[in-house]
Design a protein around this motif. Structure first.
Motif, PDB file in Angstrom:
ATOM      1  N   LEU A 124      23.532 -19.566 -31.553  1.00 45.62           N
ATOM      2  CA  LEU A 124      23.714 -20.762 -30.559  1.00 45.62           C
ATOM      3  C   LEU A 124      23.238 -21.719 -31.172  1.00 45.62           C
ATOM      4  O   LEU A 124      23.656 -22.956 -31.088  1.00 45.62           O
ATOM      5  CB  LEU A 124      23.163 -20.440 -29.369  1.00 45.62           C
ATOM      6  N   MET A 125      21.918 -21.521 -31.714  1.00 43.22           N
ATOM      7  CA  MET A 125      21.186 -22.829 -32.247  1.00 43.22           C
ATOM      8  C   MET A 125      21.942 -23.568 -33.661  1.00 43.22           C
ATOM      9  O   MET A 125      21.983 -24.673 -33.735  1.00 43.22           O
ATOM     10  CB  MET A 125      19.843 -22.570 -32.595  1.00 43.22           C
ATOM     11  N   ALA A 126      22.613 -22.761 -34.308  1.00 42.06           N
ATOM     12  CA  ALA A 126      23.144 -22.952 -35.539  1.00 42.06           C
ATOM     13  C   ALA A 126      24.487 -23.851 -35.007  1.00 42.06           C
ATOM     14  O   ALA A 126      24.945 -24.727 -35.773  1.00 42.06           O
ATOM     15  CB  ALA A 126      23.648 -21.727 -36.409  1.00 42.06           C
ATOM     16  N   ALA A 127      25.129 -23.296 -33.897  1.00 43.06           N
ATOM     17  CA  ALA A 127      26.381 -23.831 -33.437  1.00 43.06           C
ATOM     18  C   ALA A 127      25.994 -25.587 -32.864  1.00 43.06           C
ATOM     19  O   ALA A 127      26.738 -26.491 -33.052  1.00 43.06           O
ATOM     20  CB  ALA A 127      27.029 -23.139 -32.477  1.00 43.06           C
ATOM     21  N   VAL A 128      25.033 -25.563 -32.395  1.00 49.37           N
ATOM     22  CA  VAL A 128      24.504 -26.590 -31.673  1.00 49.37           C
ATOM     23  C   VAL A 128      24.266 -27.670 -32.814  1.00 49.37           C
ATOM     24  O   VAL A 128      24.296 -28.893 -32.772  1.00 49.37           O
ATOM     25  CB  VAL A 128      23.281 -26.761 -30.738  1.00 49.37           C
ATOM     26  N   SER A 129      23.410 -27.142 -33.689  1.00 49.76           N
ATOM     27  CA  SER A 129      23.109 -27.991 -34.931  1.00 49.76           C
ATOM     28  C   SER A 129      24.198 -28.562 -35.539  1.00 49.76           C
ATOM     29  O   SER A 129      24.205 -29.673 -36.026  1.00 49.76           O
ATOM     30  CB  SER A 129      22.136 -27.354 -35.793  1.00 49.76           C
ATOM     31  N   ALA A 130      25.018 -27.872 -35.938  1.00 58.04           N
ATOM     32  CA  ALA A 130      26.318 -28.209 -36.651  1.00 58.04           C
ATOM     33  C   ALA A 130      27.207 -29.098 -35.766  1.00 58.04           C
ATOM     34  O   ALA A 130      27.768 -29.994 -36.211  1.00 58.04           O
ATOM     35  CB  ALA A 130      27.456 -26.891 -36.928  1.00 58.04           C
ATOM     36  N   ALA A 131      27.226 -29.245 -34.411  1.00 61.82           N
ATOM     37  CA  ALA A 131      27.943 -30.073 -33.619  1.00 61.82           C
ATOM     38  C   ALA A 131      27.204 -31.589 -33.551  1.00 61.82           C
ATOM     39  O   ALA A 131      27.700 -32.473 -33.693  1.00 61.82           O
ATOM     40  CB  ALA A 131      28.178 -29.537 -32.228  1.00 61.82           C
ATOM     41  N   GLY A 132      25.848 -31.422 -33.632  1.00 60.49           N
ATOM     42  CA  GLY A 132      25.024 -32.623 -33.852  1.00 60.49           C
ATOM     43  C   GLY A 132      25.148 -33.468 -34.940  1.00 60.49           C
ATOM     44  O   GLY A 132      25.287 -34.522 -34.914  1.00 60.49           O
ATOM     45  N   LYS A 133      25.419 -32.467 -35.985  1.00 60.54           N
ATOM     46  CA  LYS A 133      25.450 -33.533 -37.393  1.00 60.54           C
ATOM     47  C   LYS A 133      26.988 -33.987 -37.416  1.00 60.54           C
ATOM     48  O   LYS A 133      27.015 -35.158 -38.053  1.00 60.54           O
ATOM     49  CB  LYS A 133      25.330 -32.483 -38.515  1.00 60.54           C
ATOM     50  N   ALA A 134      27.665 -33.645 -36.785  1.00 57.19           N
ATOM     51  CA  ALA A 134      29.032 -34.049 -36.634  1.00 57.19           C
ATOM     52  C   ALA A 134      29.149 -35.382 -36.161  1.00 57.19           C
ATOM     53  O   ALA A 134      29.921 -36.369 -36.368  1.00 57.19           O
ATOM     54  CB  ALA A 134      30.295 -33.071 -36.313  1.00 57.19           C
ATOM     55  N   SER A 135      28.470 -35.404 -34.883  1.00 59.35           N
ATOM     56  CA  SER A 135      28.225 -36.984 -34.204  1.00 59.35           C
ATOM     57  C   SER A 135      27.317 -37.678 -34.364  1.00 59.35           C
ATOM     58  O   SER A 135      26.750 -38.353 -33.586  1.00 59.35           O
ATOM     59  CB  SER A 135      28.535 -36.434 -32.940  1.00 59.35           C
ATOM     60  N   SER A 136      26.664 -37.769 -35.773  1.00 61.46           N
ATOM     61  CA  SER A 136      25.214 -38.481 -35.984  1.00 61.46           C
ATOM     62  C   SER A 136      25.469 -39.865 -36.128  1.00 61.46           C
ATOM     63  O   SER A 136      26.956 -40.308 -36.294  1.00 61.46           O
ATOM     64  CB  SER A 136      24.905 -37.867 -37.040  1.00 61.46           C
ATOM     65  N   PRO A 137      24.863 -40.949 -35.656  1.00 63.99           N
ATOM     66  CA  PRO A 137      25.130 -42.256 -35.691  1.00 63.99           C
ATOM     67  C   PRO A 137      25.341 -42.689 -37.015  1.00 63.99           C
ATOM     68  O   PRO A 137      25.971 -43.887 -37.318  1.00 63.99           O
ATOM     69  CB  PRO A 137      23.835 -42.903 -35.032  1.00 63.99           C
ATOM     70  N   SER A 138      25.081 -42.152 -38.180  1.00 64.49           N
ATOM     71  CA  SER A 138      25.402 -42.487 -39.525  1.00 64.49           C
ATOM     72  C   SER A 138      26.740 -42.197 -39.771  1.00 64.49           C
ATOM     73  O   SER A 138      27.269 -42.545 -41.161  1.00 64.49           O
ATOM     74  CB  SER A 138      24.429 -42.054 -40.449  1.00 64.49           C
ATOM     75  N   SER A 139      27.348 -41.547 -39.050  1.00 66.82           N
ATOM     76  CA  SER A 139      28.905 -41.131 -39.605  1.00 66.82           C
ATOM     77  C   SER A 139      29.837 -42.411 -39.306  1.00 66.82           C
ATOM     78  O   SER A 139      29.496 -43.214 -38.276  1.00 66.82           O
ATOM     79  CB  SER A 139      29.345 -39.926 -38.848  1.00 66.82           C
ATOM     80  N   PRO A 140      30.738 -42.398 -40.177  1.00 63.49           N
ATOM     81  CA  PRO A 140      31.619 -43.543 -40.044  1.00 63.49           C
ATOM     82  C   PRO A 140      32.288 -43.747 -38.740  1.00 63.49           C
ATOM     83  O   PRO A 140      32.771 -44.894 -38.383  1.00 63.49           O
ATOM     84  CB  PRO A 140      32.888 -43.430 -41.153  1.00 63.49           C
ATOM     85  N   ALA A 141      32.738 -42.488 -38.120  1.00 63.74           N
ATOM     86  CA  ALA A 141      33.245 -42.537 -36.908  1.00 63.74           C
ATOM     87  C   ALA A 141      32.496 -43.234 -35.759  1.00 63.74           C
ATOM     88  O   ALA A 141      33.030 -43.996 -34.820  1.00 63.74           O
ATOM     89  CB  ALA A 141      33.766 -41.073 -36.277  1.00 63.74           C
ATOM     90  N   ALA A 142      31.218 -42.890 -35.766  1.00 61.78           N
ATOM     91  CA  ALA A 142      30.264 -43.704 -35.018  1.00 61.78           C
ATOM     92  C   ALA A 142      30.074 -45.074 -34.967  1.00 61.78           C
ATOM     93  O   ALA A 142      30.028 -46.035 -34.023  1.00 61.78           O
ATOM     94  CB  ALA A 142      28.861 -42.903 -34.911  1.00 61.78           C
ATOM     95  N   SER A 143      30.127 -45.730 -36.266  1.00 59.99           N
ATOM     96  CA  SER A 143      29.969 -46.902 -36.497  1.00 59.99           C
ATOM     97  C   SER A 143      31.182 -47.740 -36.207  1.00 59.99           C
ATOM     98  O   SER A 143      31.095 -48.976 -35.915  1.00 59.99           O
ATOM     99  CB  SER A 143      29.577 -47.331 -38.094  1.00 59.99           C
ATOM    100  N   ALA A 144      32.425 -47.159 -36.197  1.00 53.24           N
ATOM    101  CA  ALA A 144      33.619 -47.904 -35.817  1.00 53.24           C
ATOM    102  C   ALA A 144      34.092 -47.856 -34.253  1.00 53.24           C
ATOM    103  O   ALA A 144      34.947 -48.009 -33.918  1.00 53.24           O
ATOM    104  CB  ALA A 144      34.664 -47.098 -36.440  1.00 53.24           C
ATOM    105  N   ALA A 145      32.938 -47.594 -33.749  1.00 53.36           N
ATOM    106  CA  ALA A 145      33.234 -47.554 -31.949  1.00 53.36           C
ATOM    107  C   ALA A 145      33.342 -48.940 -31.772  1.00 53.36           C
ATOM    108  O   ALA A 145      32.722 -49.875 -32.004  1.00 53.36           O
ATOM    109  CB  ALA A 145      31.695 -46.994 -31.222  1.00 53.36           C
ATOM    110  N   PRO A 146      34.271 -49.117 -30.624  1.00 55.14           N
ATOM    111  CA  PRO A 146      34.552 -50.430 -30.177  1.00 55.14           C
ATOM    112  C   PRO A 146      33.409 -50.980 -29.372  1.00 55.14           C
ATOM    113  O   PRO A 146      32.576 -50.201 -28.781  1.00 55.14           O
ATOM    114  CB  PRO A 146      35.501 -50.288 -29.236  1.00 55.14           C
ATOM    115  N   LYS A 147      33.378 -52.425 -29.552  1.00 55.85           N
ATOM    116  CA  LYS A 147      32.145 -52.968 -28.702  1.00 55.85           C
ATOM    117  C   LYS A 147      32.289 -53.128 -27.196  1.00 55.85           C
ATOM    118  O   LYS A 147      33.511 -53.264 -26.874  1.00 55.85           O
ATOM    119  CB  LYS A 147      31.860 -54.321 -29.524  1.00 55.85           C
TER     120      LYS A 147
END
Length: 117
Positions: free
Chosen positions: A11-34
């Protein structure tokens, strides 16, 4: 007992993998609308002259520039840090007031952001 730890590791491995996918440094997070105060809005000529920029700005950018000006020109009252002594440049956007309180700045800045239809 060991089965519980094995299951929790999975379970912890699954949560950790999900957290890395939505990290603030990812391009998808920086392209969020203002949203909200970050959206550039049309501004008044007086504020445009103070900011020295384009005909639109966000409230957060305007506040940053105002505080940069206050800090650069040492306009905070040393005896009462909540009080700002206005120079001519600040008076042009703060209705000619000689002194303003910190909490007043947002209220005095509000009329400079024009409503867009």
């Amino acid at each position: 007992m060991s089965r519980v730890f094995v299951a929790s590791r999975a379970l912890m491995a699954a949560v950790s993998a999900a957290g890395k996918a939505s990290s603030p440094s990812s391009p998808a997070a920086s392209a969020a609308p203002k949203r909200g105060f970050q959206v550039p809005r049309p501004i008044s000529p007086a504020l445009r002259k103070f900011l020295g920029g384009p005909p639109s700005a966000s409230r957060t950018d305007a506040m940053k520039k105002i505080w940069e000006h206050i800090k650069a020109n040492d306009l905070q009252n040393p005896a009462n840090k909540r009080e700002i002594n206005c120079d001519e440049k600040l008076k042009s956007i703060f209705n000619g007031k000689d002194k303003v309180e910190m909490m007043e700045i947002a209220k005095l800045l509000s009329p400079h952001f024009l409503k867009s239809n």
